[in-house]
Design a protein around this motif. Structure first.
Motif, PDB file in Angstrom:
ATOM      1  N   ARG A 177       0.834  -1.193   0.000  1.00  0.00           N
ATOM      2  CA  ARG A 177       0.000   0.000   0.000  1.00  0.00           C
ATOM      3  C   ARG A 177       0.876   1.252   0.000  1.00  0.00           C
ATOM      4  N   ALA A 178       0.475   2.241  -0.777  1.00  0.00           N
ATOM      5  CA  ALA A 178       1.227   3.484  -0.837  1.00  0.00           C
ATOM      6  C   ALA A 178       1.085   4.265   0.459  1.00  0.00           C
ATOM      7  N   VAL A 179       2.212   4.661   1.030  1.00  0.00           N
ATOM      8  CA  VAL A 179       2.188   5.506   2.229  1.00  0.00           C
ATOM      9  C   VAL A 179       2.778   6.882   1.945  1.00  0.00           C
ATOM     10  N   TYR A 180       3.329   7.073   0.753  1.00  0.00           N
ATOM     11  CA  TYR A 180       3.794   8.384   0.287  1.00  0.00           C
ATOM     12  C   TYR A 180       3.823   8.324  -1.235  1.00  0.00           C
ATOM     13  N   VAL A 181       3.259   9.354  -1.877  1.00  0.00           N
ATOM     14  CA  VAL A 181       3.248   9.428  -3.335  1.00  0.00           C
ATOM     15  C   VAL A 181       3.582  10.852  -3.758  1.00  0.00           C
ATOM     16  N   GLU A 182       4.506  10.962  -4.706  1.00  0.00           N
ATOM     17  CA  GLU A 182       4.801  12.265  -5.308  1.00  0.00           C
ATOM     18  C   GLU A 182       4.876  12.076  -6.815  1.00  0.00           C
ATOM     19  N   HIS A 183       4.264  13.015  -7.525  1.00  0.00           N
ATOM     20  CA  HIS A 183       4.176  12.918  -8.977  1.00  0.00           C
ATOM     21  C   HIS A 183       5.110  13.933  -9.635  1.00  0.00           C
ATOM     22  N   HIS A 184       5.684  13.521 -10.752  1.00  0.00           N
ATOM     23  CA  HIS A 184       6.644  14.363 -11.470  1.00  0.00           C
ATOM     24  C   HIS A 184       6.048  14.886 -12.764  1.00  0.00           C
ATOM     25  N   ARG A 185       6.301  16.174 -13.044  1.00  0.00           N
ATOM     26  CA  ARG A 185       6.020  16.754 -14.346  1.00  0.00           C
ATOM     27  C   ARG A 185       7.236  17.538 -14.809  1.00  0.00           C
ATOM     28  N   THR A 186       7.444  17.574 -16.095  1.00  0.00           N
ATOM     29  CA  THR A 186       8.476  18.435 -16.643  1.00  0.00           C
ATOM     30  C   THR A 186       7.984  19.884 -16.606  1.00  0.00           C
ATOM     31  N   VAL A 187       8.874  20.817 -16.886  1.00  0.00           N
ATOM     32  CA  VAL A 187       8.457  22.220 -16.970  1.00  0.00           C
ATOM     33  C   VAL A 187       7.372  22.377 -18.033  1.00  0.00           C
ATOM     34  N   GLY A 188       7.569  21.718 -19.171  1.00  0.00           N
ATOM     35  CA  GLY A 188       6.566  21.791 -20.225  1.00  0.00           C
ATOM     36  C   GLY A 188       5.229  21.235 -19.802  1.00  0.00           C
ATOM     37  N   ASP A 189       5.237  20.149 -19.010  1.00  0.00           N
ATOM     38  CA  ASP A 189       3.983  19.585 -18.506  1.00  0.00           C
ATOM     39  C   ASP A 189       3.223  20.607 -17.667  1.00  0.00           C
ATOM     40  N   TRP A 190       3.942  21.307 -16.792  1.00  0.00           N
ATOM     41  CA  TRP A 190       3.293  22.304 -15.944  1.00  0.00           C
ATOM     42  C   TRP A 190       2.729  23.443 -16.782  1.00  0.00           C
ATOM     43  N   VAL A 191       3.490  23.891 -17.772  1.00  0.00           N
ATOM     44  CA  VAL A 191       3.017  24.995 -18.617  1.00  0.00           C
ATOM     45  C   VAL A 191       1.753  24.585 -19.366  1.00  0.00           C
ATOM     46  N   ARG A 192       1.749  23.361 -19.910  1.00  0.00           N
ATOM     47  CA  ARG A 192       0.566  22.900 -20.641  1.00  0.00           C
ATOM     48  C   ARG A 192      -0.630  22.711 -19.714  1.00  0.00           C
TER      49      ARG A 192
END
Length: 276
Positions: free
Chosen positions: A214-229
């Protein structure tokens, strides 16, 4: 549910997809366990009524990313992922008319109430998920999040659309996250943390799992371009992207952030966007 109250400790790290419910549950459980230690370790740096955008110490009092103080005083502001509401409390001290905080962690909000009582500066706060804001459309003049909910949700565009939904036309959203470049490097403040080990383009979530998987910590990644879009998809207009430099004389180590790494690599990205 008993497993919601007493999660298992992290036993292993996985890189895999994690959906909205699993991510929200993991964030809630992790912060229920970590809130006391976090506030004890970092409360002095954050201040009871202080607004810093990240471990580099970029202060809203100096940066003014939310806008001129005179315009903010009559505003209604929402802080997403408020923790103990230090940023919200600072806004109230500056004379902002109304500030509301949300956080997924009940324990963090208990610390907010404690500080409210100690300082006499009270901030209304709600236990809620950044993916499902419990507010009407166009309720706020500004929305802010300093390392709040956005790095921990699987669908950044949907979460930013929620923030945009509660913004009034002409309102501003400002949020800070770990700089996407940091995803390439181990979370280590020493020289080891200067060697890239992961692909910048690997969008799989970082998941800490207990013995049962079971997940007890989750962090998601985006590139700079992902955030801009994602900002554009939410109907917002990007006005600025701030990459705070590590200031001279700042010797605080916070997880993977340190003077050694901060002189060479950006650790935080702050996105500023407006709703037309």
């Amino acid at each position: 549910m008993s497993d919601d109250v007493d999660p298992g400790a992290a036993e292993r790290v996985a890189r895999r997809p994690a959906g909205p419910d699993e991510s929200a549950r993991a964030s809630r459980l992790w912060w229920e366990r970590a809130a006391d230690e976090y506030q004890a370790e970092h409360g002095g740096f954050l201040r009871d009524a202080g607004f810093v955008w990240g471990p580099e110490g970029l202060d809203e009092a100096d940066a003014g990313l939310l806008g001129p103080p005179d315009r903010l005083r009559g505003a209604r502001v929402l802080e997403i992922g408020c923790g103990a509401a230090q940023c919200s409390r600072w806004l109230r001290v500056q004379g902002v008319a109304e500030v509301v905080g949300i956080d997924v962690s009940h324990r963090q909000l208990q610390h907010a109430r404690r500080i409210d009582e100690e300082t006499g500066v009270r901030v209304p706060a709600v236990e809620a998920d950044a993916q499902r804001l419990p507010f009407a459309d166009a309720s706020f003049d500004a929305v802010c999040s300093a390392y709040g909910g956005f790095p921990f949700v699987p669908d950044a565009a949907a979460a930013l659309a929620e923030a945009a939904r509660v913004l009034r036309p002409g309102g501003r959203l400002v949020f800070s996250v770990s700089h996407p470049l940091r995803w390439c490097f181990p979370d280590d403040p020493t020289e080891r943390g200067l060697t890239a080990e992961h692909s910048y383009f690997d969008r799989r979530a970082y998941v800490e799992e207990d013995a049962a998987g079971r997940a007890v910590y989750v962090e998601h990644h985006r590139t700079v371009g992902d955030w801009v879009r994602a900002i554009a998809a939410a109907g917002l207009v990007l006005r600025d992207l701030v990459e705070p430099e590590w200031p001279a004389g700042h010797d605080r180590v916070w997880g993977g952030w340190s003077p050694l790494r901060g002189r060479l690599l950006p650790g935080t990205a702050v996105f500023c966007a407006d709703r037309p």
